[in-house]
Design a protein around this motif. Structure first.
Motif, PDB file in Angstrom:
ATOM      1  N   GLU A 219     -79.271  -8.505  43.140  1.00  0.00           N
ATOM      2  CA  GLU A 219     -78.557  -7.312  42.693  1.00  0.00           C
ATOM      3  C   GLU A 219     -79.344  -6.585  41.605  1.00  0.00           C
ATOM      4  O   GLU A 219     -79.516  -5.370  41.639  1.00  0.00           O
TER       5      GLU A 219
ATOM      6  N   GLN B 191     -76.001 -14.573  44.437  1.00  0.00           N
ATOM      7  CA  GLN B 191     -76.899 -13.477  44.067  1.00  0.00           C
ATOM      8  C   GLN B 191     -78.310 -13.971  43.765  1.00  0.00           C
ATOM      9  O   GLN B 191     -79.264 -13.200  43.867  1.00  0.00           O
TER      10      GLN B 191
ATOM     11  N   ASP C  46     -80.015  -3.937  53.777  1.00  0.00           N
ATOM     12  CA  ASP C  46     -78.668  -3.401  53.977  1.00  0.00           C
ATOM     13  C   ASP C  46     -78.529  -3.124  55.469  1.00  0.00           C
ATOM     14  O   ASP C  46     -79.087  -2.142  55.977  1.00  0.00           O
TER      15      ASP C  46
ATOM     16  N   ARG D 150     -84.428  -7.165  50.166  1.00  0.00           N
ATOM     17  CA  ARG D 150     -82.994  -7.152  50.481  1.00  0.00           C
ATOM     18  C   ARG D 150     -82.759  -6.139  51.594  1.00  0.00           C
ATOM     19  O   ARG D 150     -83.264  -5.010  51.546  1.00  0.00           O
TER      20      ARG D 150
ATOM     21  N   LYS E  53     -72.371 -11.214  51.549  1.00  0.00           N
ATOM     22  CA  LYS E  53     -72.553  -9.905  50.920  1.00  0.00           C
ATOM     23  C   LYS E  53     -74.011  -9.460  50.935  1.00  0.00           C
ATOM     24  O   LYS E  53     -74.302  -8.258  51.018  1.00  0.00           O
ATOM     25  N   TYR E  54     -74.945 -10.405  50.843  1.00  0.00           N
ATOM     26  CA  TYR E  54     -76.353 -10.046  50.729  1.00  0.00           C
ATOM     27  C   TYR E  54     -77.171 -10.686  51.851  1.00  0.00           C
ATOM     28  O   TYR E  54     -76.916 -11.825  52.255  1.00  0.00           O
TER      29      TYR E  54
END
Length: 821
Positions: free
Chosen positions: A445, A425, A390, A388, A370-371
């Motif tokens: 997050e 996370q 995306d 982070r 997810k990350y």
């Protein structure tokens, strides 16, 4: 040989059953001979078998020309056994490799091919290896796909997968090193003629429609191929496939244009001709550029990640904002740019620092995919960002920024000491934010950060346990000169010390984490291999408690009887006050019968530690210090400003002025010897190699009344001639910070020489080039100095190899001190 157990804090060397020889006086010839025959060879390169039942290591107890691979099975008598060539060929590499999540399979590369090791514990029939590729081209960087059904790997600048079930290969990227050729252009006349022909003749119109329909059908029936992307000669690096298989990230590096490489001539060659050795560029030369891309396989797009949104990407360093005052620039009778020239030049070049280039490492993916986190470094090394990423939008979000007006601590790309915890996370990483290297976490997050270790010590190694519940840490918290191994819960708290022996404990944890293979040494005892049972210290059901430490068991005995016969000194660790109130750590060798003379040794590398409680990498110098002490000299070596192990402020104490606080620390140490050790202030010498040679020159040129004699070995004489990676961190670049180079380079201060100077340098040194000493020689000649000499070594690189070269060099150093002190 008989093997003995070791008690806590005790190191009993196993000796031969024959009578121990009587120690003979130390001589330069003895201590500088081939160490394999004189000292013995310590174990190195420790690694474990995947079943945690055998330790492998490099060793040479038979004094062969080269080290061999040995093993110690933990069952039976635990005696070292030489590994046969056939068995060695089948072993996985000592380092590297990637496990699946259950740690039952391991991927690795060997000799350019890929292998899969089945390492299930307790597997019947032993561990098995499956070779996945067998090709002429090299396959590298294997990793499991997100679903662990395929192996992802790089080959010829592209990314591929191979199915573990079927063996089918699939090409993921199509990166072409060439340049895309533009489609041929048609002029207005050609366009009109073609349109007119199709309008006039039905047969041409029908044939074209049939052809177009056929091409459409053919294209629809073809399998989808990866998008072709032309790299235009740039080098592809660090290709990674996202766990969900949708994105590929990669970097493109463009070689520096116009960067001139220095040449080092080699005179003593097999051919009989002078041969040129390619060396390196010099600081300030143009650098390679780097771009980071995301290939969205679903959308079939390849786009660069923009760095414009990185916070502080255009920040200039403080030194570029303030010009030096003329009075701060060394001048007088030393040649070099004047104060006005330095000031003008510094101001004039400031604008070049506005737009900074960066390099992006990673991404590091969470286990659930997810990350993604990337680590970004500015080329000027004033900033390190953790962000982070995306991949769908190529947007970056700041998680942590470490800014240092000197230079950010050197953890490389950090990827070996970073990762995600079980919640997918929490990201862990080291940082010098509070002035010392410590362990931190950040929630990717929420952005919440937490410092897990704190204090005036350094966390030097970080390893996450297999179950991700604990960190294994190497720190120097007990004493700056000791290294111990600890276990700590992932949320911080109590650290459980797992090693007991005073000195350095270099631990290699077994794959199942039940055993510690420890490469251990003390100040006067070289490295040996020990084993500690770690099962007693592992907490039950997650409860943290103090470790019940097992007694270390010594597995190797490497020293020769002749070496052991001499009573090698355990130098006293001393603390010395510096003039600015800081504390300098040093190692003091005290003679039984002092003669009033003293020698200060200056370690090399700048960022290195030598005033410690373990066997020094400067073992020849250590033996030479024992020889000097036998002759009545008091010997001191210190961890001057910029040495490793003491935190950020100590590390960066030489920023923009090498030969500043690092030199005054050595001067303060010399004066301490006079005050406390009965040393004659007029009979102090110093010596050192590489950075130590540089400090020796600066001492002899700028503090000539403190040191009566000095030996500068392979010294840097002008920092503008050294490499970029090291020098630019400390002094910036010669054309943008002339002041820093002007006051840090010994060649500008040679007129200050009063005492007697010996310079020794290898002529095929590709690190500090022989040109350094040649230029300084010419400078000393023009200054009409007579109290110096140069010894050249035609076949030696930066680190000497031949025993005869070591002997000649140290005979000259000893003669210098005997005659001039």
């Amino acid at each position: 040989m008989k093997q003995l157990l070791i008690g806590l804090g005790c190191l009993l060397i196993v000796r031969a059953t024959a009578q121990t020889p009587t120690a003979s006086p130390l001589t330069v010839e003895k201590i500088m001979q081939d160490p394999k025959g004189w000292i013995g060879t310590s174990p190195s390169g420790i690694f474990w078998a995947e079943d945690s039942k055998t330790i492998y290591f490099n060793w040479n107890p038979t004094k062969a020309k080269g080290d061999s691979l040995y093993k110690i099975p933990l069952t039976g008598d635990r005696k070292p056994v030489k590994v046969a060539a056939a068995e060695r060929q089948k072993l996985p590499p000592a380092t590297g490799g990637t496990y699946n999540r259950a740690r039952t399979l391991k991927l690795y590369e060997k000799d350019g091919d890929l292998f899969l090791l089945d390492c299930k514990p307790g597997k019947t029939g032993g561990q098995t290896v499956r070779q996945l590729t067998n090709t002429v081209e090299r396959e590298s960087n294997p990793a499991f796909s997100g679903d662990e059904q395929k192996v992802v790997f790089a080959r010829s600048n592209n990314l591929f997968t191979v199915s573990l079930a079927t063996g089918e290969w699939t090409q993921i990227t199509n990166l072409d090193p060439g340049t895309k050729k533009p489609a041929p252009k048609t002029n207005d006349q050609e366009t009109w003629l073609k349109r007119d022909q199709l309008a006039l003749f039905d047969v041409l119109k029908e044939r074209k429609a049939k052809k177009d329909e056929g091409e459409k059908i053919t294209k629809a029936g073809q399998p989808k191929r990866p998008k072709q992307f032309y790299t235009e000669g740039k080098t592809v690096q660090n290709q990674r496939l996202s766990p969900d298989g949708r994105f590929v990230t990669f970097s493109l590096q463009k070689s520096a244009q116009g960067a001139k490489t220095a040449i080092v001539p080699s005179y003593v060659t097999e051919s009989g001709f002078t041969e040129d050795l390619t060396a390196r560029t010099k600081v300030g030369a143009p650098l390679a550029s780097s771009e980071f891309y995301v290939y969205d396989i679903q959308r079939d797009t390849i786009q660069a990640v923009s760095t414009k949104s990185i916070p502080g990407i255009t920040d200039s360093p403080d030194y570029a904002k303030t010009a030096p005052s003329p009075s701060s620039v060394p001048d007088g009778n030393r040649r070099g740019p004047s104060a006005a020239e330095v000031t003008t030049d510094t101001i004039k070049k400031t604008k070049k620092l506005a737009d900074r280039s960066v390099t992006i490492s990673g991404p590091i993916w969470s286990e659930d995919g997810k990350y993604a986190v990337v680590i970004i470094r500015a080329f000027d090394n004033k900033d390190r960002w953790i962000m982070r990423l995306d991949p769908a939008t190529r947007q970056l979000k700041l998680l942590d920024r470490q800014r240092d007006e000197a230079w950010v601590s050197g953890f490389g790309p950090l990827t070996s000491m970073t990762g995600f915890l079980t919640d997918n996370q929490t990201f862990y990483f080291p940082s010098e934010t509070d002035g010392y290297s410590h362990l931190y976490t950040v929630n990717v997050e929420t952005g919440e950060k937490k410092q897990l270790t704190k204090g005036k010590f350094e966390v030097q190694q970080i390893q996450l346990s297999n179950d991700k519940k604990f960190f294994y840490l190497t720190t120097n918290e007990l004493h700056p000169g000791e290294q111990h191994f600890y276990r700590m819960a992932v949320d911080g708290g109590e650290r459980v010390k797992l090693t007991t022996m005073t000195g350095a404990n270099d631990v290699t944890l077994s794959p199942d984490e039940t055993q510690l293979a420890i490469r251990y040494s003390y100040s006067n005892k070289p490295w040996e291999l020990f084993l500690v049972d770690n099962t007693r210290s592992i907490p039950k059901k997650g409860k943290q408690k103090s470790a019940t430490q097992s007694t270390p068991v010594q597995l190797t005995t490497s020293l020769t009887p002749e070496f052991q016969a001499y009573p090698w000194r355990d130098p006293t660790i001393v603390t010395i006050p510096a003039r600015d109130g800081q504390t300098i750590y040093g190692r003091l060798y005290k003679p039984a019968k002092p003669n009033g003379k003293a020698v200060v040794f200056v370690h090399g590398a700048g960022y290195l530690q030598n005033a410690h409680k373990w066997w020094s990498q400067y073992f020849r110098e250590y033996m030479f210090h024992n020889l000097l002490a036998d002759k009545g000299y008091t010997v001191l070596d210190i961890d001057y400003r910029a040495s490793a192990g003491y935190g950020r402020d100590w590390r960066t104490g030489i920023y923009r002025h090498m030969g500043g606080k690092d030199l005054t620390d050595n001067v303060d140490a010399a004066q301490w010897l006079v005050r406390t050790q009965g040393v004659d202030a007029k009979r102090i010498g110093l010596y050192g190699g590489s950075y130590g040679g540089f400090i020796t020159l600066m001492a002899m040129f700028t503090t000539p009344d403190v040191f009566a004699a000095g030996a500068a070995l392979r010294p840097v004489t002008d920092w503008a001639a050294y490499n970029h990676g090291y020098t630019a961190n400390i002094l910036n670049e010669p054309f943008s910070d002339t002041l820093a180079y002007r006051r840090s380079s010994p060649i500008y201060f040679a007129n200050g020489l009063k005492g007697h100077l010996l310079i020794c340098h290898g002529m095929v040194d590709v690190n500090v080039h022989y040109q350094d000493v040649v230029r300084l020689t010419q400078r000393l000649i023009e200054l009409r100095k007579e109290n110096w000499e140069v010894a050249s070594y035609p076949v030696e690189d930066h680190a000497f190899v031949e025993p005869t070269s070591w002997m000649d060099e140290y005979k000259r150093i000893l003669k210098l001190f005997e005659e001039r002190l």
